[in-house]
Design an enzyme around this catalytic site. Sequence first.
Site, short mmCIF file in Angstrom:
data_model
loop_
_atom_site.label_atom_id
_atom_site.label_comp_id
_atom_site.label_asym_id
_atom_site.label_seq_id
_atom_site.Cartn_x
_atom_site.Cartn_y
_atom_site.Cartn_z
N GLU A 207 0.88 -1.17 0.00
CA GLU A 207 0.00 0.00 0.00
C GLU A 207 0.91 1.21 0.00
OE1 GLU A 207 -3.35 0.20 0.01
OE2 GLU A 207 -3.77 -1.94 0.11
N CYS A 241 -2.10 9.56 2.72
CA CYS A 241 -1.63 8.98 1.46
C CYS A 241 -2.55 9.31 0.30
CB CYS A 241 -1.47 7.48 1.59
SG CYS A 241 -3.00 6.66 2.09
P1 NAD Z 1 8.21 4.66 4.97
O1 NAD Z 1 8.21 3.86 3.73
O2 NAD Z 1 9.37 5.53 5.26
O3 NAD Z 1 8.08 3.69 6.27
C1 NAD Z 1 7.06 2.72 6.39
C2 NAD Z 1 7.56 1.59 7.27
O4 NAD Z 1 8.69 0.98 6.67
C3 NAD Z 1 7.98 2.00 8.66
O5 NAD Z 1 7.50 1.05 9.61
C4 NAD Z 1 9.49 1.98 8.61
O6 NAD Z 1 10.10 1.62 9.82
C5 NAD Z 1 9.78 0.93 7.57
N1 NAD Z 1 11.01 1.22 6.80
C6 NAD Z 1 11.52 2.44 6.48
N2 NAD Z 1 12.65 2.31 5.74
C7 NAD Z 1 12.85 0.98 5.61
C8 NAD Z 1 13.86 0.20 4.95
N3 NAD Z 1 14.86 0.76 4.30
N4 NAD Z 1 13.75 -1.15 5.02
C9 NAD Z 1 12.72 -1.74 5.67
N5 NAD Z 1 11.77 -1.06 6.31
C10 NAD Z 1 11.82 0.28 6.29
O7 NAD Z 1 6.85 5.47 4.97
P2 NAD Z 1 6.31 6.52 6.02
O8 NAD Z 1 7.15 7.74 5.97
O9 NAD Z 1 6.12 5.85 7.34
O10 NAD Z 1 4.86 6.83 5.41
C11 NAD Z 1 4.65 7.75 4.41
C12 NAD Z 1 4.46 7.07 3.06
O11 NAD Z 1 3.51 6.05 3.16
C13 NAD Z 1 3.91 8.03 2.01
O12 NAD Z 1 4.53 7.77 0.79
C14 NAD Z 1 2.44 7.65 1.94
O13 NAD Z 1 1.81 7.96 0.73
C15 NAD Z 1 2.50 6.20 2.20
N6 NAD Z 1 1.23 5.72 2.74
C16 NAD Z 1 0.45 4.91 1.99
C17 NAD Z 1 -0.77 4.49 2.49
C18 NAD Z 1 -1.69 3.59 1.71
O14 NAD Z 1 -2.63 3.09 2.32
N7 NAD Z 1 -1.47 3.39 0.44
C19 NAD Z 1 -1.15 4.89 3.76
C20 NAD Z 1 -0.32 5.71 4.49
C21 NAD Z 1 0.89 6.11 3.98
#
Ligand code: NAD
Length: 453
Positions: A207, A241
Amino acid sequence: MNTIVEKQKSWFKEGHTRSYTFRKEQLLKMKKMMTTFEKPIMNALKFDLNKSEYEAYASEIAFLRSEIDHHIKQLKSWMQPTKVKTPLTHTGSKNFIQKEPYGTVLVIAPWNYPIQLSLAPVVGAIAAGNTVILKPSELTPTVSWVLKKMIEQYFPPHLIAVVEGDKEVTQELLDQPLDYIFFTGSVPVGKIIMEKAGRQLIPVTLELGGKSPTIVHKDASIDLAAKRIVWGKFTNAGQTCIAPDYLYVHHEVKAELIRSMKKYIHEFYGENPLENPDYTKIVNESHFNRISSYLESGITVEGGTTDEQQHKISPTILDQITWSDTVMQDEIFGPVLPVLTYDNLDEVIEQVNNRPKPLALYYFGENENDQQHVLQNISFGGGCINDTLYHIINPHLPFGGVGESGIGNYHGYASFETFTHEKSITKQTTKFDQSFRYPSSSFGLAMMKRFFG
Ligand code: NAD
């Protein structure tokens, strides 16, 4: 970590999660947990994101309550095997799809709706009979801590375990022999997750995010469009998002739309939103700095003020934006709304289609042919005609992206389906045997030609 996974896997193999009664009990527990922990959840959301009680309740707690209730109500029928038709070639047999849980699921959550986006997938995974390891976001540590406490109080770790930590912890979890990975987060991290999962051929749901357009055509009901766009964009200070990332407006109605949006920003957030105690803050300094840098694009016609101490950025509208501006290069994920203008709807369709498929798209306009024209010519995850965000709260609509905005979907039945393997079964009769399929059959070829033409 491998101890948790091993324990969950061996407990799953013992078959405890298979029955309807067990799964329903867990959903009821989850409902109770949400009530017991309502106050700590609200407090944590206030502390980490300055979410108002109204926003916290509407977008996190109420959403989850409705999702849990919907699962409780429908679970029995969802779990039933689905009968399918029996073709002539299969005469005498019964054919059906058996619903089977995958096993141990890893849910990786982001920080923007840290309760909803952690627990909504857990609801689906548990309803479908899996065990779950939840990894909340480290950027909202108070919420992460509350999630751990509440899950520990209500569920044994061999059924649901919360593992807190940053990307190193996630990477370690991804090396485990999991049965399913459900990730919500950014596109770049989504790619890392998919690559890691691919090494063990673990199925994934991703997602993700991206730049979601909002198009306002000249025949739109402008004042209402303005109200709904302001609500969709500035809820949670734009850290949603599916928030409208940018606005594409027909030049004839631009001035009126901007005027109305300014009016609603003041009505919803006051004359000075930075001093509004209920206005959500930006999650951390690095995101605050990233979003603040967008304020240099175009001409600021509303907002544009910041409070570095509190990490707050006022609801901002930027006019005279082009695709080459910095604010148009990546997902904004903050309270800044760039405005682009167009003359012809096909221009917009072409520009949007030149970029990765968005997670959401919103179209405002009354003419049904134009509405259909947009729906049929742009691919995007989901969206609304004459509204923003509202599609996400209908449990009968699957939610997810397409292309770069994600793989798979969930909510309501789609959640149950996501966490369920559909096992196709032909239950053959032993009362007779159709001999035409065997190589020794003298009329096999003739029969097959009759069946298949
Ligand atoms: P992110 O991708 O930075 O982090 C998400 C999760 O991944 C966190 O739990 C984090 O600890 C983990 N993570 C981060 N870097 C990682 C890596 N290198 N390897 C493994 N795990 C890692 O996202 P965010 O900043 O928490 O959220 C914002 C993003 O999420 C935006 O792009 C937003 O559009 C998207 N989002 C999508 C939805 C949806 O339902 N489609 C909902 C909310 C947010």
